[in-house]
Design an enzyme around this catalytic site. Structure first.
Site, mmCIF file in Angstrom:
data_model
loop_
_atom_site.group_PDB
_atom_site.id
_atom_site.type_symbol
_atom_site.label_atom_id
_atom_site.label_comp_id
_atom_site.label_asym_id
_atom_site.label_seq_id
_atom_site.Cartn_x
_atom_site.Cartn_y
_atom_site.Cartn_z
ATOM 1 N N HIS A 16 36.373 55.360 40.740
ATOM 2 C CA HIS A 16 36.824 54.742 39.479
ATOM 3 C C HIS A 16 36.564 55.737 38.358
ATOM 4 O O HIS A 16 35.453 55.806 37.819
ATOM 5 C CB HIS A 16 36.075 53.426 39.259
ATOM 6 C CG HIS A 16 36.503 52.667 38.032
ATOM 7 N ND1 HIS A 16 36.316 51.318 37.882
ATOM 8 C CD2 HIS A 16 37.116 53.067 36.890
ATOM 9 C CE1 HIS A 16 36.776 50.916 36.709
ATOM 10 N NE2 HIS A 16 37.263 51.983 36.073
ATOM 11 N N HIS A 18 38.825 57.682 35.135
ATOM 12 C CA HIS A 18 40.058 57.950 34.386
ATOM 13 C C HIS A 18 40.017 59.410 33.955
ATOM 14 O O HIS A 18 39.099 59.798 33.215
ATOM 15 C CB HIS A 18 40.144 57.049 33.153
ATOM 16 C CG HIS A 18 40.079 55.592 33.486
ATOM 17 N ND1 HIS A 18 41.207 54.795 33.583
ATOM 18 C CD2 HIS A 18 39.023 54.779 33.772
ATOM 19 C CE1 HIS A 18 40.836 53.559 33.900
ATOM 20 N NE2 HIS A 18 39.525 53.527 34.023
ATOM 21 N N HIS A 196 41.966 46.802 37.393
ATOM 22 C CA HIS A 196 40.784 46.436 36.611
ATOM 23 C C HIS A 196 40.820 44.914 36.431
ATOM 24 O O HIS A 196 41.851 44.367 36.013
ATOM 25 C CB HIS A 196 40.829 47.083 35.224
ATOM 26 C CG HIS A 196 40.478 48.537 35.202
ATOM 27 N ND1 HIS A 196 41.117 49.475 35.961
ATOM 28 C CD2 HIS A 196 39.537 49.214 34.478
ATOM 29 C CE1 HIS A 196 40.590 50.665 35.725
ATOM 30 N NE2 HIS A 196 39.634 50.545 34.815
ATOM 31 N N GLU A 199 36.171 42.853 33.898
ATOM 32 C CA GLU A 199 35.337 43.722 33.045
ATOM 33 C C GLU A 199 34.982 42.917 31.789
ATOM 34 O O GLU A 199 33.831 42.603 31.540
ATOM 35 C CB GLU A 199 36.096 45.011 32.697
ATOM 36 C CG GLU A 199 35.312 46.000 31.840
ATOM 37 C CD GLU A 199 36.138 47.230 31.435
ATOM 38 O OE1 GLU A 199 37.387 47.164 31.500
ATOM 39 O OE2 GLU A 199 35.534 48.240 31.026
ATOM 40 N N ASP A 277 33.800 55.969 35.383
ATOM 41 C CA ASP A 277 34.826 55.393 34.501
ATOM 42 C C ASP A 277 35.371 56.440 33.515
ATOM 43 O O ASP A 277 36.421 57.014 33.760
ATOM 44 C CB ASP A 277 34.264 54.164 33.770
ATOM 45 C CG ASP A 277 35.332 53.167 33.342
ATOM 46 O OD1 ASP A 277 36.508 53.375 33.662
ATOM 47 O OD2 ASP A 277 34.977 52.164 32.681
ATOM 48 N N ASP A 278 34.682 56.640 32.400
ATOM 49 C CA ASP A 278 35.112 57.598 31.365
ATOM 50 C C ASP A 278 33.891 58.413 30.926
ATOM 51 O O ASP A 278 33.350 58.208 29.828
ATOM 52 C CB ASP A 278 35.700 56.844 30.171
ATOM 53 C CG ASP A 278 36.871 55.972 30.577
ATOM 54 O OD1 ASP A 278 37.959 56.508 30.786
ATOM 55 O OD2 ASP A 278 36.673 54.744 30.715
HETATM 56 N N1 ADE Z 1 40.977 52.791 30.492
HETATM 57 C C1 ADE Z 1 40.029 53.717 30.548
HETATM 58 N N2 ADE Z 1 38.838 53.154 30.797
HETATM 59 C C2 ADE Z 1 39.043 51.825 30.903
HETATM 60 C C3 ADE Z 1 38.212 50.703 31.154
HETATM 61 N N3 ADE Z 1 36.898 50.817 31.346
HETATM 62 N N4 ADE Z 1 38.784 49.488 31.174
HETATM 63 C C4 ADE Z 1 40.083 49.350 30.984
HETATM 64 N N5 ADE Z 1 40.909 50.368 30.738
HETATM 65 C C5 ADE Z 1 40.397 51.599 30.712
HETATM 66 ZN ZN ZN Z 2 38.184 51.992 34.236
#
Ligand code: ADE
Ligand code: ZN
Length: 340
Positions: A16, A18, A196, A199, A277-278
């Site tokens: 997971h 991005h 997703h 969340e 994630d990011d």
């Molecule tokens: N795009 C990038 N990170 C995300 C996240 N945590 N939730 C939804 N969209 C995303």
């Molecule tokens: Zn994500």
């Protein structure tokens, strides 16, 4: 062996991630400059300071602004290569990365420019470091299903480079039910499907992702815990949840890392994996996510090994690769016992 060393040395998969979320401020400024684009921040430090979010949308606003400086294939290559070099140092041996094509094509960047830059960097990572990979195309759920269908059509000739499709962006108000047609088409075309869900959105969105989109994995899934029968279903079917602790902290899904529900998830027997994630926005790559939970005494050595195992069992790889990666993990576990 310390817990840090264990986390560092065991092989693991990331499922997971991005790629646009790996855009470190230094590289963002460098690419903005070479493309003649001005960022609305005076310095790298000023941009860092802006990374203060109280919910998902706060982050997404900056995330879309950041990716606006990406224009050329080389930009996408450089972005992805920086991530590859980072995970090579963290003993990530397989990665499945998301990209958001609509965030680029809407600005006039060709789909192929984005995909080729990402793909070639991952290919080079496989050649140099042996890191296998998959690319998952995500649809932006704040846009229409028509836009997602158009994007899928553009992607179909590139199935040699794309293994799956996903659904991301602003969750609440954009339920999985709105994307049934495009997921059906993607299934028919042979893509793996993920989304997703849970969340920020309610357990009902996780149910919809399973029932209406037929996903093989749920990205995040935290709020499924509010619904015991849904938890039981996820356990029975061993549907993987790709959990992202530092993301959960930064986006206020949890108020404190000590309150992260990882242990509850593991105790239920959910197939949980840990991911970043990011990472450029949330303060850590995959090992820092493991470490944050270990430092908060939420996971111990056995949990860490279980989570790494889960990452391979949940990956979209063939049985031979899965066996090879699990064997690599076994070797690392034996070496740890020998050195104790
Ligand atoms: N795009 C990038 N990170 C995300 C996240 N945590 N939730 C939804 N969209 C995303
Ligand atoms: Zn994500």
């Amino acid at each position: 062996m310390s817990v840090e060393t264990l986390i560092q040395t065991i092989p693991k998969a990331e499922l997971h991630l991005h790629i646009e979320g790996t855009f470190e401020p230094e590289l963002m400024f460098a690419i903005a400059q070479r493309n003649g684009i001005r960022l609305p921040y005076s310095s790298v430090e000023a941009l860092h300071t802006a990374y203060n979010f109280s919910e998902l949308q706060d982050f997404l606003n900056l995330y879309y602004q950041g990716m606006n400086v990406l224009l050329e294939e080389q930009d996408y290559y450089d972005l992805t290569w920086q991530y590859v070099e980072k995970i090579a140092r963290q003993n990530v041996v397989h990665t499945e990365i998301f990209f958001d094509p609509q965030g680029h094509t809407s600005r006039g960047v060709a789909f192929e420019t984005v995909l080729n830059g990402i793909f070639h960097a991952l290919q080079e990572g496989e050649r140099q470091f042996g890191i296998s990979f998959g690319i998952i195309l995500c649809f932006l759920r704040h846009l229409s299903e028509e836009s997602a269908l158009e994007t899928l059509e553009i992607a179909l000739p590139h199935q040699d480079k794309i293994i799956g499709i996903g659904l991301d962006s602003s969750e609440v108000g954009h339920p999985p039910a709105q994307f049934q047609k495009v997921f059906k088409r993607a299934h028919e075309a042979g893509f793996y499907c993920v989304a997703h869900a849970g969340e920020e959105g309610p357990p009902e969105y996780v149910r919809q992702a399973l029932d209406l989109l037929n996903v093989a994995r749920v990205d995040h899934g935290n709020r499924a815990l509010e619904d015991p029968s849904l938890v039981q279903r996820l356990v029975d079917a061993q549907i993987p949840l790709t959990v992202c602790p530092l993301s959960n902290l930064k986006l206020c899904v949890v108020d404190d890392i000590a309150e992260h529900p990882i242990k509850t998830m593991l105790n239920h027997g959910l197939r949980v994996t840990l991911n970043s994630d990011d990472p450029a926005y949330f303060g850590g790559y995959v090992n820092e996510n493991y470490l944050a939970l270990a430092n908060a005494q939420l996971i111990d050595e056995n949990d860490i090994i279980q989570l790494a195992k889960n990452s391979f069992h949940s990956a979209f790889i063939d049985d031979a690769r899965k066996k090879a990666l699990l064997a690599k993990l076994d070797v690392a576990i034996v070496q740890r016992t020998d050195s104790a």
